[in-house]
Enzyme design. Structure first.
Site, PDB file in Angstrom:
ATOM      1  N   LEU A   1       0.711  -1.310  -0.158  1.00  8.55           N
ATOM      2  CA  LEU A   1       0.306   0.178  -0.205  1.00  8.55           C
ATOM      3  C   LEU A   1       0.906   1.498  -0.259  1.00  8.55           C
ATOM      4  CD1 LEU A   1      -2.440  -1.357   2.742  1.00  8.55           C
ATOM      5  CD2 LEU A   1      -2.489  -1.284   0.078  1.00  8.55           C
TER       6      LEU A   1
ATOM      7  N   ALA B   1       0.142   4.305  -1.736  1.00  8.37           N
ATOM      8  CA  ALA B   1      -0.540   5.582  -2.786  1.00  8.37           C
ATOM      9  C   ALA B   1      -1.124   7.036  -1.901  1.00  8.37           C
ATOM     10  CB  ALA B   1      -1.795   5.165  -2.715  1.00  8.37           C
TER      11      ALA B   1
ATOM     12  N   ARG C   1       0.961  14.207   7.006  1.00  7.50           N
ATOM     13  CA  ARG C   1       1.442  14.427   8.975  1.00  7.50           C
ATOM     14  C   ARG C   1       2.880  14.523   8.855  1.00  7.50           C
ATOM     15  NH1 ARG C   1      -0.359  10.114  13.183  1.00  7.50           N
ATOM     16  NH2 ARG C   1      -0.867   9.117  11.412  1.00  7.50           N
TER      17      ARG C   1
ATOM     18  N   THR D   1      -7.623   1.532   2.810  1.00  8.43           N
ATOM     19  CA  THR D   1      -6.729   0.392   1.894  1.00  8.43           C
ATOM     20  C   THR D   1      -8.021  -0.924   2.268  1.00  8.43           C
ATOM     21  OG1 THR D   1      -7.220   0.202   4.913  1.00  8.43           O
ATOM     22  CG2 THR D   1      -4.898   0.836   4.638  1.00  8.43           C
TER      23      THR D   1
ATOM     24  N   GLY E   1      -5.492   0.430  16.623  1.00 13.32           N
ATOM     25  CA  GLY E   1      -6.334  -0.047  17.072  1.00 13.32           C
ATOM     26  C   GLY E   1      -5.907  -1.422  17.623  1.00 13.32           C
TER      27      GLY E   1
ATOM     28  N   ASN F   1       4.603   7.835   9.907  1.00 10.70           N
ATOM     29  CA  ASN F   1       4.152   9.055   9.652  1.00 10.70           C
ATOM     30  C   ASN F   1       4.317  10.880  10.249  1.00 10.70           C
ATOM     31  OD1 ASN F   1       1.891   6.779   9.454  1.00 10.70           O
ATOM     32  ND2 ASN F   1       2.157   6.386  11.094  1.00 10.70           N
TER      33      ASN F   1
ATOM     34  N   ALA G   1      46.677  25.703 -13.806  1.00 11.54           N
ATOM     35  CA  ALA G   1      45.524  26.688 -13.025  1.00 11.54           C
ATOM     36  C   ALA G   1      44.935  27.349 -14.257  1.00 11.54           C
ATOM     37  CB  ALA G   1      46.581  26.951 -11.898  1.00 11.54           C
TER      38      ALA G   1
END
Length: 460
Positions: free
Chosen positions: A10, A12, A17, A81, A143, A233, A385
């Protein structure tokens, strides 16, 4: 029969943040995009069994990983998701794999062994899906994983919906975001997902309840390295991960026999190879696929990328990219070696000399304040030089050839295409527009005139 595993990554999201206009998965850690770490961990998987869902600035992600072309799935509208996996599912179903692992592109560490164990656990328990879980002393923001009496995962309660009293106290087991699905059993179930939530998005965690309703167990396998599976994040999390990886790389190099002085200010990318016996002084940054060989000495304040350094000396404040510095050569201080350059054995590129797409053969020297672009500079050549190769005519680039043991005087302009022959001498201040034969003396400047600057008094 052993399960055959594929992966959906995943990638996308924008990553609000991060406060950046770039896709989150392209933010770099030690000079390498986050998504690149995920791909590196999956090199054992057939490329046709890895799909990446992209959305925000999709073209930029594709351009960064040209080797993944044909395996990108576009998510024009980011609807969660679950929506991302649904978009990839036709490719998954057609591939013939038995199980699918879903990973986050902003989590550089991929626990391939733990994922393999999770697949085996799913197969052993005839589970519809499985997930890796983490145990956090402070689970705030994650979660919570709720298990039933059979120890199967019943559901995941998001932070904003979690009330500790409803679950007999705080739950410290949380969702890692790594999932495994039985392709045959779960394929039809994705159609049952909905967006009946505050964000109006399809969440993969909804599949837990859907599987349970279909009588399919959902297994949760605890993963010990909780820090490794935390996604990145925010800028703080990005820098913390980079520092932890930097320390690990530095410690490994020190243990292998590399001398790293002022090591707390040395940044070395994960794909860099440094041989025992090399010496590096910090601050210093080395990135890309660079290779530093035994006997190389790199002084402080240098930046190196995608280059090969033999047993040479790189002096302070030098910048080297896409080039080869061979044995006995020296660069700097304040040398700049641009892509496509090859500095030969015992050659010298001195202070404030820029070299681009050029070869300096063995023993060639450019000591000071010069630009050498699109050039082939033979063995033993001395560049005075202030010398410049005028390689661009406004439309095309042209090459300069200086053959062995030629001497280029100071403040010379070599207007390409031009060839200076072996043993030739170009006088200081010359503008060379025609080839110089072997052994010739080239003087290409106006004859000096000294004019009287005194003002005559006006006549009375």
């Amino acid at each position: 029969m052993k399960p055959e595993l594929g992966y959906v990554i995943l990638a996308a999201g924008k990553g609000t943040r991060m406060h950046s206009d770039s896709p989150k998965v392209l933010h770099q850690v030690l000079g390498k995009p986050l998504l690149g770490y995920v791909y590196d961990a999956l090199t054992h998987v057939p490329p046709t069994q890895v799909w990446t869902v992209i959305g925000f600035q999709a073209e930029k992600v594709q351009d960064c990983f040209l080797g993944q072309q044909g395996q990108f799935v576009l998510q024009d509208e980011q609807l969660g998701t679950g929506h991302a996996v649904m978009l990839a599912w036709p490719h998954v179903a057609a591939s013939g794999i038995s199980h699918l692992c879903v990973l986050n592109g902003d989590t550089p560490h991929v626990p391939t062994e733990a994922i393999s164990n999770l697949v085996d656990l799913c197969a052993a328990q005839n589970a519809g899906m499985g997930m890796l879980t983490l145990h956090l002393e402070n689970p705030f923001g994650y979660g919570r994983v709720i298990r039933n009496a059979d120890n199967c995962v019943e559901r995941v309660v998001e932070e904003k919906d979690f009330v500790a009293a409803d679950h007999g106290g705080e739950v410290c087991e949380v969702n890692s975001g790594v999932y495994v699905f039985d392709v045959t059993r779960c394929g039809p179930l994705f159609e049952k997902m909905d967006r009946n939530n505050a964000q109006q998005e399809y969440y993969l965690t909804q599949m837990i309840a859907i599987c349970a309703a279909e009588g399919l167990p959902v297994v949760g396998l605890p993963f010990a390295g909780s820090e490794l599976l935390r996604g990145i994040n925010s800028p703080r999390e990005l820098v913390r991960f980079e520092e932890s990886l930097r320390l690990q790389i530095v410690d490994n190099l020190l243990d292998s026999g590399v001398i790293l002085r002022n090591s707390e200010s040395i940044y070395i990318g994960p794909d860099v190879a440094v041989a025992p016996g090399a010496e590096i002084m910090g601050p210093c940054e080395i990135y890309g696929c660079s290779r530093i060989e035994r006997g190389a000495s790199i002084s402080s304040h240098c930046w190196i990328k995608d280059s090969v350094l033999g047993p040479c000396q790189v002096k302070s404040f030098s910048h080297i990219e896409g080039s080869h510095i061979r044995a006995g050569a020296s660069v700097g201080p304040y040398g700049r070696i641009r892509p496509g350059s090859d500095i030969g054995e015992d050659a010298r590129v001195g202070n404030f000399v820029e070299v681009k797409k050029s070869v300096l053969h063995a023993g060639a020297k450019a000591g000071h304040l010069s630009y050498l672009g699109d050039s082939d500079i033979g063995p033993g050549v001395n560049i005075g030089a202030g010398t410049i190769t005028c390689n661009y005519d406004g439309a095309r680039k042209h090459r300069t050839e200086i053959h062995e043991n030629a001497f280029i005087g100071s403040n010379t302009a070599l207007v390409a295409p031009v060839v200076v022959g072996a043993g030739a001498l170009v006088a200081a201040g010359s503008v060379v527009t025609r080839n110089v034969p072997d052994g010739a003396l080239c003087v290409a400047r106006a004859r000096q005139s000294n004019l009287d600057r005194k003002k005559k008094s006006p006549q009375s």
